[in-house]
Write a protein that holds these residues in place. Sequence first.
Motif, PDB file in Angstrom:
ATOM      1  N   ARG A  18       0.838  -1.210   0.000  1.00 33.77           N
ATOM      2  CA  ARG A  18       0.000   0.000   0.000  1.00 33.77           C
ATOM      3  C   ARG A  18       0.865   1.250   0.000  1.00 33.77           C
ATOM      4  NH1 ARG A  18      -4.297   0.473   4.388  1.00 33.77           N
ATOM      5  NH2 ARG A  18      -2.374   0.728   5.459  1.00 33.77           N
ATOM      6  N   PHE A  19       1.971   1.220   0.765  1.00 33.67           N
ATOM      7  CA  PHE A  19       2.878   2.358   0.815  1.00 33.67           C
ATOM      8  C   PHE A  19       3.481   2.624  -0.563  1.00 33.67           C
ATOM      9  CE2 PHE A  19       7.244   3.909   1.128  1.00 33.67           C
ATOM     10  CZ  PHE A  19       7.017   5.125   1.733  1.00 33.67           C
ATOM     11  N   LYS A  20       3.940   1.574  -1.225  1.00 32.10           N
ATOM     12  CA  LYS A  20       4.541   1.726  -2.551  1.00 32.10           C
ATOM     13  C   LYS A  20       3.548   2.314  -3.541  1.00 32.10           C
ATOM     14  CE  LYS A  20       8.011  -1.922  -2.261  1.00 32.10           C
ATOM     15  NZ  LYS A  20       8.425  -3.227  -2.783  1.00 32.10           N
ATOM     16  N   LYS A  21       2.296   1.851  -3.478  1.00 34.29           N
ATOM     17  CA  LYS A  21       1.260   2.362  -4.378  1.00 34.29           C
ATOM     18  C   LYS A  21       1.011   3.849  -4.129  1.00 34.29           C
ATOM     19  CE  LYS A  21      -2.153  -0.811  -6.077  1.00 34.29           C
ATOM     20  NZ  LYS A  21      -3.396  -1.481  -5.862  1.00 34.29           N
ATOM     21  N   LYS A  22       0.914   4.211  -2.873  1.00 35.57           N
ATOM     22  CA  LYS A  22       0.657   5.600  -2.514  1.00 35.57           C
ATOM     23  C   LYS A  22       1.836   6.485  -2.916  1.00 35.57           C
ATOM     24  CE  LYS A  22      -1.767   7.822   1.219  1.00 35.57           C
ATOM     25  NZ  LYS A  22      -2.188   7.737   2.609  1.00 35.57           N
ATOM     26  N   PHE A  23       3.046   5.967  -2.715  1.00 34.80           N
ATOM     27  CA  PHE A  23       4.259   6.698  -3.077  1.00 34.80           C
ATOM     28  C   PHE A  23       4.313   6.924  -4.583  1.00 34.80           C
ATOM     29  CE2 PHE A  23       8.796   6.747  -4.244  1.00 34.80           C
ATOM     30  CZ  PHE A  23       9.206   7.826  -3.496  1.00 34.80           C
ATOM     31  N   GLU A  24       3.938   5.924  -5.352  1.00 37.67           N
ATOM     32  CA  GLU A  24       3.961   6.030  -6.806  1.00 37.67           C
ATOM     33  C   GLU A  24       2.937   7.048  -7.294  1.00 37.67           C
ATOM     34  OE1 GLU A  24       3.114   3.015 -10.400  1.00 37.67           O
ATOM     35  OE2 GLU A  24       4.498   2.292  -8.869  1.00 37.67           O
ATOM     36  N   ARG A  25       1.784   7.088  -6.659  1.00 38.36           N
ATOM     37  CA  ARG A  25       0.727   8.024  -7.071  1.00 38.36           C
ATOM     38  C   ARG A  25       1.115   9.474  -6.827  1.00 38.36           C
ATOM     39  NH1 ARG A  25      -3.897   4.982  -4.216  1.00 38.36           N
ATOM     40  NH2 ARG A  25      -4.063   3.162  -5.540  1.00 38.36           N
ATOM     41  N   THR A  26       1.967   9.737  -5.839  1.00 36.52           N
ATOM     42  CA  THR A  26       2.348  11.115  -5.547  1.00 36.52           C
ATOM     43  C   THR A  26       3.237  11.697  -6.637  1.00 36.52           C
ATOM     44  OG1 THR A  26       4.239  10.403  -4.241  1.00 36.52           O
ATOM     45  CG2 THR A  26       2.195  10.825  -3.059  1.00 36.52           C
ATOM     46  N   GLY A  27       3.931  10.841  -7.393  1.00 34.54           N
ATOM     47  CA  GLY A  27       4.765  11.320  -8.484  1.00 34.54           C
ATOM     48  C   GLY A  27       6.124  11.819  -8.049  1.00 34.54           C
ATOM     49  N   VAL A  28       6.550  11.485  -6.852  1.00 32.56           N
ATOM     50  CA  VAL A  28       7.833  11.948  -6.335  1.00 32.56           C
ATOM     51  C   VAL A  28       8.979  11.389  -7.166  1.00 32.56           C
ATOM     52  CG1 VAL A  28       9.397  11.885  -4.345  1.00 32.56           C
ATOM     53  CG2 VAL A  28       6.955  12.215  -4.003  1.00 32.56           C
TER      54      VAL A  28
END
Length: 64
Positions: A18-28
Amino acid sequence: MIIIQIKDNESVDRALKRFKKKFERTGVLKELRRRTFFQKPSVTERKMKQKAVYKLATYGQPNE
């Protein structure tokens, strides 16, 4: 800052996913890769124009 609330009886693997998915969505990561080298504004504009021409040629004009 990304915050992930771990639910009851949730495995670490699931929370990490879930963390990886959320991190990817932020576009950092995408922004970081974009900033690794400098690109002149004229080059960026030319690439955008080429992309627009390609899209127009591929998908056609809407009033055809």
